[in-house]
Scaffold this motif. Structure first.
Motif, PDB file in Angstrom:
ATOM      1  N   GLU A 135     -28.143   2.298 -33.118  1.00 40.87           N
ATOM      2  CA  GLU A 135     -28.383   1.380 -31.804  1.00 40.87           C
ATOM      3  C   GLU A 135     -29.893   1.492 -31.409  1.00 40.87           C
ATOM      4  N   ILE A 137     -32.237   2.267 -28.724  1.00 39.89           N
ATOM      5  CA  ILE A 137     -32.407   2.882 -27.334  1.00 39.89           C
ATOM      6  C   ILE A 137     -33.405   2.434 -26.803  1.00 39.89           C
ATOM      7  N   GLU A 138     -33.511   2.109 -25.691  1.00 43.37           N
ATOM      8  CA  GLU A 138     -34.686   1.751 -25.039  1.00 43.37           C
ATOM      9  C   GLU A 138     -34.464   1.927 -23.358  1.00 43.37           C
ATOM     10  N   ARG A 172     -31.691   4.429 -19.820  1.00 41.09           N
ATOM     11  CA  ARG A 172     -32.137   4.475 -21.102  1.00 41.09           C
ATOM     12  C   ARG A 172     -31.075   4.405 -22.007  1.00 41.09           C
ATOM     13  N   MET A 173     -30.717   3.374 -22.797  1.00 39.68           N
ATOM     14  CA  MET A 173     -29.569   3.105 -23.661  1.00 39.68           C
ATOM     15  C   MET A 173     -29.830   1.823 -24.502  1.00 39.68           C
ATOM     16  N   ASP A 174     -28.627   1.495 -25.003  1.00 42.74           N
ATOM     17  CA  ASP A 174     -28.666   0.366 -25.813  1.00 42.74           C
ATOM     18  C   ASP A 174     -28.120  -1.031 -24.799  1.00 42.74           C
ATOM     19  N   HIS A 253     -22.728   6.766 -23.992  1.00 37.58           N
ATOM     20  CA  HIS A 253     -23.749   6.666 -23.279  1.00 37.58           C
ATOM     21  C   HIS A 253     -23.814   7.776 -21.970  1.00 37.58           C
TER      22      HIS A 253
END
Length: 281
Positions: A135, A137-138, A172-174, A253
């Protein structure tokens, strides 16, 4: 296929165990070796060799099976892209030659259906890529994702009314997966509202709330909403897998998921996101 693999693994395990026991007996009793360190080393070597063979027998057919599924899924996904684009392009061309209200309404329904197919295409593409790739992650502002998804959902459900209130919320996640979660929760709210759907969306203090004034759920239904393929109302469209996917995403998450509902009053789903610490983690 898997049945034969099970038989092969069981046979090899029994055979290896028998050889190992017989070997230890032969070395110790017949050859008279009393150095248990040597016996243990030889036993370890035999065990490692047998373990490698077992692993290869078990993994090879599974790898071939999943590679076949992955290849089939990608080919099917590629084939779906062409008819979707064809429908969209021809609908746009027909708009240029039809100006009566009845034809335009029909074209609007065709375009909306094509847009829904495109969304499902993008979702399937995301799920397939997620299985084969890590994934992405941003860090982003949750408001941007909500506004992006509402831009599509408002056109999809023009009869619904929206009450939206948001503040800045950096997570911060997908990002793509989170958009699918929002889509699913909003679509459920609209789908289970009998008429004049009203969706309330608030984002405050790292808590996203998506509420409706629909038919609601009783306590028994609430206990089963995360079961795959379960549906509160079998007459509604869909496969009942949405909340199962939402739950898995939230667990992955570390998002706290809360669902509150009352029959005849509606349902409210809350996603509680972890706050970033001062050091940025």
């Amino acid at each position: 296929m898997f049945r034969s693999v099970q038989i092969a693994l069981a046979s090899l395990y029994v055979t290896t165990t028998g050889i190992l026991i017989a070997g230890i007996y032969y070395v110790h009793q017949v050859l008279g070796v009393e150095q248990w360190g040597i016996i243990a080393f030889v036993s370890l070597v035999i065990t490692l060799v047998a373990g490698g063979i077992l692993a290869k027998i078990a993994i090879t057919p599974l790898r071939e099976h999943f590679e076949h599924l992955e290849r089939f899924s990608k080919e099917t996904l590629h084939e779906l892209n062409l008819p979707i684009n064809t429908i969209t392009a021809n609908a746009q061309m027909l708009r240029k030659t039809h100006d009566d209200e009845k034809s335009l309404r029909r074209l609007e329904r065709i375009e909306m259906a094509a847009e829904m197919l495109k969304e499902r295409y993008n979702e399937l593409d995301y799920l397939i890529k997620k299985q084969t790739e890590r994934e992405k992650i941003e860090t982003f502002d949750l408001r941007d994702v909500i506004e992006e998804r509402l831009g599509f959902l408002r056109s999809l459900y023009p009869a619904a009314s929206w009450d939206v209130s948001m503040e800045a919320c950096e997570v911060r996640m997908d990002r793509i997966g989170l958009g699918k979660v929002i889509d699913n929760l909003v679509e459920n709210g609209v789908k289970y509202s009998l008429q004049n759907p009203r969706i309330t969306i608030t984002l405050y203090n790292h808590v996203l709330s998506i509420c409706d004034q629909g038919i609601g759920m009783d306590e028994i239904t609430l206990m089963r909403i995360y079961d795959r393929y379960y549906q509160n109302d079998s007459t509604m469209a869909g496969y009942g897998i949405g909340l199962s996917l939402v739950k898995r995403y939230c667990d992955r998450h570390s998002i706290n998921l809360h669902v509150a509902s009352q029959v005849g009053e509606g349902t409210c789903v809350k996603l509680e996101f972890k706050k970033k610490e001062r050091n940025g983690k």
